[in-house]
Design a protein around this motif. Structure first.
Motif, PDB file in Angstrom:
ATOM      1  N   GLY A 100      14.820   7.790   4.704  1.00 47.41           N
ATOM      2  CA  GLY A 100      13.512   7.478   4.141  1.00 47.41           C
ATOM      3  C   GLY A 100      13.518   6.115   3.493  1.00 47.41           C
ATOM      4  N   MET A 101      12.564   5.897   2.596  1.00 47.45           N
ATOM      5  CA  MET A 101      12.453   4.615   1.895  1.00 47.45           C
ATOM      6  C   MET A 101      12.965   4.757   0.467  1.00 47.45           C
ATOM      7  SD  MET A 101      11.152   2.474   4.063  1.00 47.45           S
ATOM      8  CE  MET A 101      10.660   1.135   2.971  1.00 47.45           C
ATOM      9  N   SER A 102      13.736   3.774   0.032  1.00 56.41           N
ATOM     10  CA  SER A 102      14.260   3.732  -1.326  1.00 56.41           C
ATOM     11  C   SER A 102      13.754   2.466  -2.002  1.00 56.41           C
ATOM     12  CB  SER A 102      15.794   3.749  -1.307  1.00 56.41           C
ATOM     13  OG  SER A 102      16.321   3.579  -2.604  1.00 56.41           O
ATOM     14  N   VAL A 103      13.102   2.617  -3.167  1.00 52.99           N
ATOM     15  CA  VAL A 103      12.503   1.482  -3.872  1.00 52.99           C
ATOM     16  C   VAL A 103      13.031   1.436  -5.302  1.00 52.99           C
ATOM     17  CG1 VAL A 103      10.356   0.372  -4.591  1.00 52.99           C
ATOM     18  CG2 VAL A 103      10.399   1.754  -2.488  1.00 52.99           C
ATOM     19  N   PRO A 111       8.404   8.221   4.698  1.00 49.13           N
ATOM     20  CA  PRO A 111       7.199   7.664   5.322  1.00 49.13           C
ATOM     21  C   PRO A 111       6.610   8.664   6.323  1.00 49.13           C
ATOM     22  CG  PRO A 111       8.992   6.065   5.333  1.00 49.13           C
ATOM     23  CD  PRO A 111       9.578   7.364   4.913  1.00 49.13           C
ATOM     24  N   THR A 112       5.307   8.871   6.239  1.00 52.54           N
ATOM     25  CA  THR A 112       4.647   9.859   7.108  1.00 52.54           C
ATOM     26  C   THR A 112       3.848   9.218   8.224  1.00 52.54           C
ATOM     27  OG1 THR A 112       2.781   9.908   5.549  1.00 52.54           O
ATOM     28  CG2 THR A 112       4.498  11.563   5.266  1.00 52.54           C
ATOM     29  N   SER A 113       3.757   7.906   8.251  1.00 54.37           N
ATOM     30  CA  SER A 113       2.993   7.240   9.312  1.00 54.37           C
ATOM     31  C   SER A 113       3.504   5.816   9.475  1.00 54.37           C
ATOM     32  CB  SER A 113       1.503   7.225   8.954  1.00 54.37           C
ATOM     33  OG  SER A 113       1.271   6.395   7.821  1.00 54.37           O
ATOM     34  N   THR A 114       2.915   5.108  10.416  1.00 56.10           N
ATOM     35  CA  THR A 114       3.305   3.719  10.673  1.00 56.10           C
ATOM     36  C   THR A 114       2.438   2.731   9.888  1.00 56.10           C
ATOM     37  OG1 THR A 114       1.839   3.690  12.600  1.00 56.10           O
ATOM     38  CG2 THR A 114       4.160   4.265  12.978  1.00 56.10           C
ATOM     39  N   GLU A 115       1.653   3.271   8.949  1.00 54.17           N
ATOM     40  CA  GLU A 115       0.793   2.396   8.155  1.00 54.17           C
ATOM     41  C   GLU A 115       1.636   1.468   7.290  1.00 54.17           C
ATOM     42  OE1 GLU A 115      -1.854   4.759   5.917  1.00 54.17           O
ATOM     43  OE2 GLU A 115      -2.822   5.686   7.651  1.00 54.17           O
ATOM     44  N   LYS A 116       0.994   0.400   6.840  1.00 48.15           N
ATOM     45  CA  LYS A 116       1.667  -0.592   6.009  1.00 48.15           C
ATOM     46  C   LYS A 116       2.124   0.045   4.694  1.00 48.15           C
ATOM     47  CE  LYS A 116       0.989  -5.189   4.013  1.00 48.15           C
ATOM     48  NZ  LYS A 116       0.035  -6.295   3.790  1.00 48.15           N
ATOM     49  N   THR A 117       3.307  -0.363   4.228  1.00 48.17           N
ATOM     50  CA  THR A 117       3.835   0.149   2.973  1.00 48.17           C
ATOM     51  C   THR A 117       2.904  -0.237   1.824  1.00 48.17           C
ATOM     52  OG1 THR A 117       6.095  -0.127   3.799  1.00 48.17           O
ATOM     53  CG2 THR A 117       5.817   0.117   1.422  1.00 48.17           C
ATOM     54  N   ASP A 150       1.150  11.266  -0.878  1.00 51.68           N
ATOM     55  CA  ASP A 150       0.835  12.617  -0.407  1.00 51.68           C
ATOM     56  C   ASP A 150       2.111  13.438  -0.180  1.00 51.68           C
ATOM     57  OD1 ASP A 150      -0.848  14.686   0.299  1.00 51.68           O
ATOM     58  OD2 ASP A 150      -0.868  14.159   2.425  1.00 51.68           O
ATOM     59  N   GLN A 151       3.029  13.366  -1.103  1.00 49.33           N
ATOM     60  CA  GLN A 151       4.275  14.138  -1.050  1.00 49.33           C
ATOM     61  C   GLN A 151       4.915  14.103  -2.422  1.00 49.33           C
ATOM     62  OE1 GLN A 151       7.714  11.810   0.845  1.00 49.33           O
ATOM     63  NE2 GLN A 151       5.907  10.743   1.700  1.00 49.33           N
ATOM     64  N   GLU A 152       5.926  14.936  -2.604  1.00 47.58           N
ATOM     65  CA  GLU A 152       6.651  14.924  -3.869  1.00 47.58           C
ATOM     66  C   GLU A 152       7.716  13.837  -3.821  1.00 47.58           C
ATOM     67  OE1 GLU A 152       9.180  17.888  -6.847  1.00 47.58           O
ATOM     68  OE2 GLU A 152       8.183  18.696  -5.068  1.00 47.58           O
ATOM     69  N   VAL A 153       7.519  12.808  -4.599  1.00 50.01           N
ATOM     70  CA  VAL A 153       8.428  11.656  -4.614  1.00 50.01           C
ATOM     71  C   VAL A 153       9.603  11.953  -5.534  1.00 50.01           C
ATOM     72  CG1 VAL A 153       8.633   9.191  -5.099  1.00 50.01           C
ATOM     73  CG2 VAL A 153       6.505  10.103  -4.172  1.00 50.01           C
TER      74      VAL A 153
END
Length: 298
Positions: free
Chosen positions: A44-47, A89-95, A69-72
């Protein structure tokens, strides 16, 4: 208060049957629903961010959860005001522009680093974790067999497996995320359960040695009764600590606390029932601990 031996035996056997039923149920749910592996295993993504030192993890989750739209998963960094959050990430939309979103809601925020956590790393961790667990079980079996005799070792090992399976079963039923924190809890449960099993097994061994003509069922019950108060005090104080961690530790430690709570609770009765009943069914007798005569023949 004197405990009737027949009642004690019946309780041990009934609890063992209950444990077997729970293990089967856990396997069913694990097979049907599977484990909800977290980002540590799936990727996933790590910030990493830097914000006001007064900001809490709950405030961050209140902002991030609805947007993504999820539990972060939010974790505190190495110093005050530093945080790390991970999401799938649940889609290819821009971060999303996290710096702007968080600055508007909780105060000035700076994005330190954004990384993509690959799923191949998680797959490797699962494989290595399974191998490490198997090797650990084999070494435990070898040590217990050397110290206590293989029948007692089998009971302790089954009690360990029982506790781990039930923890995974709870996570499969509830579909809570299973991350590295929860894996650490499982390893802690292994150590706790093993310690409890060794205490009871050691007492049973001494009881068998002291009563060479005694009945194994009765001696089993005597060993359990002799260590019962110690087991209850140890488990009770540990559970109180875990409950405090569950309530006060915040959402990031909920999974850890739940895994520990289930593991300690099941480990308490598995050490008493499963760990002593299986050796009994395998025909453990006092003669197995009697000194062997040395032959005088050349």
């Amino acid at each position: 208060m004197k405990i009737d031996m027949k009642t004690a035996t019946k309780c041990r056997y009934l609890t063992s049957y209950f444990s077997i039923a729970l293990m089967v149920l856990s396997f069913v749910f694990i097979g049907m629903k599977g484990i909800n592996w977290g980002i540590d295993f799936t990727g996933g993504m790590s910030v990493d961010i830097s914000t006001n030192s007064s900001v809490t993890s709950e405030q961050l989750k209140d902002v991030l959860d609805p947007i993504l739209d999820q539990e972060v998963r939010v974790q505190e960094g190495s110093s005050s005001g530093k945080w790390n959050f991970r999401y799938q990430p649940t889609s290819t939309e821009k971060t999303p522009d996290f710096a702007k979103i968080l600055s508007d809601n909780i105060g000035p925020t700076e994005i330190i680093q954004t990384q993509v956590v690959g799923s191949s790393f998680g797959d490797e961790m699962k494989q290595q974790g399974f191998i490490a667990g198997l090797i650990c079980m084999l070494f435990i079996m070898a040590y217990l067999s050397y110290r206590f005799e293989w029948r007692l070792a089998s009971g302790s090992l089954l009690a360990l497996a029982h506790d781990v399976i039930l923890v995974f079963g709870v996570f499969a039923i509830t579909q809570m995320e299973f991350n590295l924190t929860e894996l650490a809890a499982v390893l802690a449960v292994l150590g706790y359960s093993l310690n409890d099993s060794i205490i009871i097994a050691d007492r049973l061994r001494e009881t068998l040695r002291a009563n060479p003509t005694g009945d194994t069922q009765i001696l089993n019950n005597e060993a359990v009764i002799a260590t019962f108060s110690r087991t209850m005090v140890t488990s009770g104080t540990t559970l109180i600590t875990i409950i405090a961690l569950w309530i006060m530790g915040g959402s990031s430690l909920h999974g850890f606390a739940i895994a520990m709570f289930v593991g300690v609770l099941t480990g308490t009765w598995s050490s008493i029932s499963v760990g002593t009943t299986l050796p009994e069914l395998l025909k453990l007798k006092p003669v197995h601990y009697m000194p062997k005569e040395i032959s005088a023949d050349p």
